[in-house]
Design a protein around this motif. Structure first.
Motif, PDB file in Angstrom:
ATOM      1  N   ASN A   1      50.587  41.848  41.558  1.00  0.00           N
ATOM      2  CA  ASN A   1      51.624  41.550  42.539  1.00  0.00           C
ATOM      3  C   ASN A   1      51.354  42.356  43.808  1.00  0.00           C
ATOM      4  OD1 ASN A   1      52.493  44.180  42.023  1.00  0.00           O
ATOM      5  ND2 ASN A   1      54.409  43.579  41.024  1.00  0.00           N
ATOM      6  N   GLN A   2      52.290  42.351  44.743  1.00  0.00           N
ATOM      7  CA  GLN A   2      52.066  43.022  46.024  1.00  0.00           C
ATOM      8  C   GLN A   2      52.056  44.542  45.901  1.00  0.00           C
ATOM      9  OE1 GLN A   2      51.170  41.328  48.727  1.00  0.00           O
ATOM     10  NE2 GLN A   2      51.296  39.474  47.473  1.00  0.00           N
ATOM     11  N   LYS A   3      52.502  45.072  44.773  1.00  0.00           N
ATOM     12  CA  LYS A   3      52.485  46.512  44.536  1.00  0.00           C
ATOM     13  C   LYS A   3      51.284  46.933  43.691  1.00  0.00           C
ATOM     14  CE  LYS A   3      57.532  46.941  44.689  1.00  0.00           C
ATOM     15  NZ  LYS A   3      58.738  47.392  43.941  1.00  0.00           N
ATOM     16  N   ASN A   4      50.361  45.996  43.479  1.00  0.00           N
ATOM     17  CA  ASN A   4      49.186  46.239  42.634  1.00  0.00           C
ATOM     18  C   ASN A   4      49.553  46.518  41.183  1.00  0.00           C
ATOM     19  OD1 ASN A   4      47.374  45.791  44.686  1.00  0.00           O
ATOM     20  ND2 ASN A   4      47.112  47.952  45.185  1.00  0.00           N
ATOM     21  N   GLN A   5      50.716  46.028  40.755  1.00  0.00           N
ATOM     22  CA  GLN A   5      51.059  46.032  39.347  1.00  0.00           C
ATOM     23  C   GLN A   5      50.512  44.755  38.715  1.00  0.00           C
ATOM     24  OE1 GLN A   5      55.261  46.302  40.123  1.00  0.00           O
ATOM     25  NE2 GLN A   5      55.360  48.422  39.424  1.00  0.00           N
ATOM     26  N   VAL A   6      50.266  44.795  37.419  1.00  0.00           N
ATOM     27  CA  VAL A   6      49.636  43.677  36.735  1.00  0.00           C
ATOM     28  C   VAL A   6      50.620  42.957  35.826  1.00  0.00           C
ATOM     29  CG1 VAL A   6      47.327  44.684  36.831  1.00  0.00           C
ATOM     30  CG2 VAL A   6      48.797  45.184  34.863  1.00  0.00           C
TER      31      VAL A   6
ATOM     32  N   TRP B   1      36.159  37.772  33.383  1.00  0.00           N
ATOM     33  CA  TRP B   1      37.480  38.223  33.807  1.00  0.00           C
ATOM     34  C   TRP B   1      37.653  38.047  35.316  1.00  0.00           C
ATOM     35  CZ3 TRP B   1      41.702  40.150  31.144  1.00  0.00           C
ATOM     36  CH2 TRP B   1      41.523  40.273  29.759  1.00  0.00           C
ATOM     37  N   TYR B   2      38.845  37.557  35.699  1.00  0.00           N
ATOM     38  CA  TYR B   2      39.193  37.336  37.100  1.00  0.00           C
ATOM     39  C   TYR B   2      40.322  38.281  37.510  1.00  0.00           C
ATOM     40  CZ  TYR B   2      36.419  33.065  37.294  1.00  0.00           C
ATOM     41  OH  TYR B   2      35.373  32.180  37.289  1.00  0.00           O
ATOM     42  N   LEU B   3      40.193  38.826  38.717  1.00  0.00           N
ATOM     43  CA  LEU B   3      41.249  39.621  39.337  1.00  0.00           C
ATOM     44  C   LEU B   3      41.902  38.754  40.406  1.00  0.00           C
ATOM     45  CD1 LEU B   3      42.616  42.447  39.594  1.00  0.00           C
ATOM     46  CD2 LEU B   3      40.927  42.957  41.373  1.00  0.00           C
ATOM     47  N   LEU B   4      43.189  38.482  40.262  1.00  0.00           N
ATOM     48  CA  LEU B   4      43.911  37.588  41.162  1.00  0.00           C
ATOM     49  C   LEU B   4      45.032  38.334  41.879  1.00  0.00           C
ATOM     50  CD1 LEU B   4      44.437  34.459  38.844  1.00  0.00           C
ATOM     51  CD2 LEU B   4      42.466  34.992  40.303  1.00  0.00           C
ATOM     52  N   GLN B   5      45.323  37.892  43.097  1.00  0.00           N
ATOM     53  CA  GLN B   5      46.469  38.393  43.859  1.00  0.00           C
ATOM     54  C   GLN B   5      47.543  37.317  43.889  1.00  0.00           C
ATOM     55  OE1 GLN B   5      46.779  41.524  46.102  1.00  0.00           O
ATOM     56  NE2 GLN B   5      48.809  40.825  45.462  1.00  0.00           N
TER      57      GLN B   5
ATOM     58  N   TRP C   1      57.646  39.022  29.536  1.00  0.00           N
ATOM     59  CA  TRP C   1      56.631  39.524  30.464  1.00  0.00           C
ATOM     60  C   TRP C   1      57.252  40.599  31.348  1.00  0.00           C
ATOM     61  CZ3 TRP C   1      56.727  39.310  35.861  1.00  0.00           C
ATOM     62  CH2 TRP C   1      57.713  38.487  36.429  1.00  0.00           C
ATOM     63  N   ARG C   2      56.373  41.368  31.993  1.00  0.00           N
ATOM     64  CA  ARG C   2      56.809  42.395  32.928  1.00  0.00           C
ATOM     65  C   ARG C   2      55.647  42.738  33.850  1.00  0.00           C
ATOM     66  NH1 ARG C   2      57.920  48.023  30.150  1.00  0.00           N
ATOM     67  NH2 ARG C   2      58.032  48.596  32.343  1.00  0.00           N
ATOM     68  N   TRP C   3      55.943  43.444  34.933  1.00  0.00           N
ATOM     69  CA  TRP C   3      54.907  44.042  35.763  1.00  0.00           C
ATOM     70  C   TRP C   3      54.648  45.455  35.248  1.00  0.00           C
ATOM     71  CZ3 TRP C   3      52.344  40.660  38.264  1.00  0.00           C
ATOM     72  CH2 TRP C   3      52.959  39.584  38.914  1.00  0.00           C
ATOM     73  N   ASN C   4      53.392  45.827  35.177  1.00  0.00           N
ATOM     74  CA  ASN C   4      53.017  47.152  34.694  1.00  0.00           C
ATOM     75  C   ASN C   4      51.996  47.763  35.639  1.00  0.00           C
ATOM     76  OD1 ASN C   4      53.473  48.639  31.851  1.00  0.00           O
ATOM     77  ND2 ASN C   4      51.462  49.195  32.658  1.00  0.00           N
ATOM     78  N   GLU C   5      51.911  49.092  35.648  1.00  0.00           N
ATOM     79  CA  GLU C   5      50.882  49.736  36.451  1.00  0.00           C
ATOM     80  C   GLU C   5      49.497  49.246  36.024  1.00  0.00           C
ATOM     81  OE1 GLU C   5      51.543  51.577  39.183  1.00  0.00           O
ATOM     82  OE2 GLU C   5      53.564  50.899  38.678  1.00  0.00           O
ATOM     83  N   TYR C   6      48.522  49.338  36.942  1.00  0.00           N
ATOM     84  CA  TYR C   6      47.200  48.736  36.708  1.00  0.00           C
ATOM     85  C   TYR C   6      46.581  49.197  35.389  1.00  0.00           C
ATOM     86  CZ  TYR C   6      42.378  47.262  37.513  1.00  0.00           C
ATOM     87  OH  TYR C   6      41.139  46.688  37.391  1.00  0.00           O
ATOM     88  N   TRP C   7      46.609  50.490  35.094  1.00  0.00           N
ATOM     89  CA  TRP C   7      46.012  50.985  33.851  1.00  0.00           C
ATOM     90  C   TRP C   7      47.038  50.835  32.734  1.00  0.00           C
ATOM     91  CZ3 TRP C   7      41.032  51.226  33.964  1.00  0.00           C
ATOM     92  CH2 TRP C   7      40.388  51.484  35.185  1.00  0.00           C
TER      93      TRP C   7
ATOM     94  N   PHE D   1      38.044  46.707  43.324  1.00  0.00           N
ATOM     95  CA  PHE D   1      38.439  45.590  44.184  1.00  0.00           C
ATOM     96  C   PHE D   1      39.948  45.530  44.419  1.00  0.00           C
ATOM     97  CE2 PHE D   1      34.517  44.175  42.026  1.00  0.00           C
ATOM     98  CZ  PHE D   1      33.720  43.937  43.133  1.00  0.00           C
ATOM     99  N   VAL D   2      40.704  46.397  43.752  1.00  0.00           N
ATOM    100  CA  VAL D   2      42.159  46.386  43.922  1.00  0.00           C
ATOM    101  C   VAL D   2      42.486  46.778  45.355  1.00  0.00           C
ATOM    102  CG1 VAL D   2      44.330  47.448  43.198  1.00  0.00           C
ATOM    103  CG2 VAL D   2      42.584  46.894  41.494  1.00  0.00           C
ATOM    104  N   PRO D   3      43.308  45.998  46.065  1.00  0.00           N
ATOM    105  CA  PRO D   3      43.630  46.321  47.470  1.00  0.00           C
ATOM    106  C   PRO D   3      44.264  47.694  47.596  1.00  0.00           C
ATOM    107  CG  PRO D   3      44.342  44.092  46.918  1.00  0.00           C
ATOM    108  CD  PRO D   3      43.937  44.738  45.627  1.00  0.00           C
ATOM    109  N   ARG D   4      43.931  48.377  48.694  1.00  0.00           N
ATOM    110  CA  ARG D   4      44.506  49.686  48.979  1.00  0.00           C
ATOM    111  C   ARG D   4      45.758  49.517  49.821  1.00  0.00           C
ATOM    112  NH1 ARG D   4      41.996  52.921  45.355  1.00  0.00           N
ATOM    113  NH2 ARG D   4      39.743  52.600  45.418  1.00  0.00           N
TER     114      ARG D   4
END
Length: 234
Positions: free
Chosen positions: A17-22, A99-103, A124-130, A154-157
């Motif tokens: 998502n826009q917060k880089n949560q997965v 594996w694909y990384l999507l925004q 489902w939920r949003w979780n931190e990247y790791w 590749f995760v946006p900063r």
């Protein structure tokens, strides 16, 4: 469709998502959480399979996402015999995955776990990247770690929010205002008419702030004399 070594071609999806949560989905009627994934059908490219699985498991269309990156090669895991059908034992060994990384370009309410008649997830939920790999079925953990590690660069900063705090703003006031804003945001998001999840599903757009938002909603209810029910019921 198996390769000569007994591995079925497959795709995995890490959705940001826009917060880089997965996106983190709970497999239906189990206690295991995982990323969306699925097999590549005969005649499909990995990218075509990825978009098909994205719709079947999460309800998103290609226009809802942007491809950021993919793994360079196949990542493999073997499936223990107890999870393999008897007629496939000796032939089927496991999965090999791209594996694909999507925004996510759309909104939380674009997600729909019931896009088909055979849902894969019931929450489902949003979780931190790791993500916490201890809730992933054991034989998939190695591939998850490899995929997350390869795609992490590749995760946006994003700029840190603290840079935008106005000088002189008291931390306590900012914290209090933030709690109220999060509670209102959660309440508005969760009541959005587009949200549709199976019975028993959870919807948490900002899991790191769940307890804070609930506390703020409780405090606000007490101040107004209203009953303090949960703020995150759809």
């Amino acid at each position: 469709m198996l390769d000569r070594d007994g591995f079925r071609p497959n795709v995995g999806i890490i959705l940001l998502n826009q917060k880089n949560q997965v996106f983190w989905g709970k497999r239906i009627r189990t206690h295991s959480w995982q990323f969306p994934q699925g097999g590549i059908d005969r005649g499909e490219s990995p990218e075509q399979a990825m978009f098909r699985e994205l719709h079947e498991e999460v309800g998103l269309q290609p226009g809802h996402v942007r491809i950021i990156a993919r793994t360079r090669d196949w990542l493999r895991y073997e499936v223990p015999d107890r999870y393999i059908r008897r007629d496939a034992r000796g032939h089927y060994r496991g999965q090999k995955q791209i594996w694909y990384l999507l925004q996510l370009l759309g909104h939380d309410w674009d997600l729909n776990l019931r896009a088909t008649n055979h849902p894969e997830f019931d929450a489902w939920r949003w979780n931190e990247y790791w993500v916490p790999l201890d809730v992933v079925v054991e034989f998939k953990r190695g591939v998850y770690e490899m995929a997350l590690t390869e795609l992490a660069r590749f995760v946006p900063r994003h700029e840190q929010r603290n840079r935008y705090l106005r000088s002189g703003m008291r931390a306590r006031d900012h914290h209090h205002d933030g709690l109220q804003g999060m509670a209102q945001h959660r309440s508005g998001m969760l009541l959005h008419p587009g949200v549709e999840l199976p019975p028993g599903a959870s919807f948490d757009p900002d899991p790191q702030n769940s307890m804070l938002a609930a506390s703020a909603a409780h405090a606000g209810a007490e101040a107004s004399g209203a009953p303090s029910g949960t703020a995150d019921k759809p």
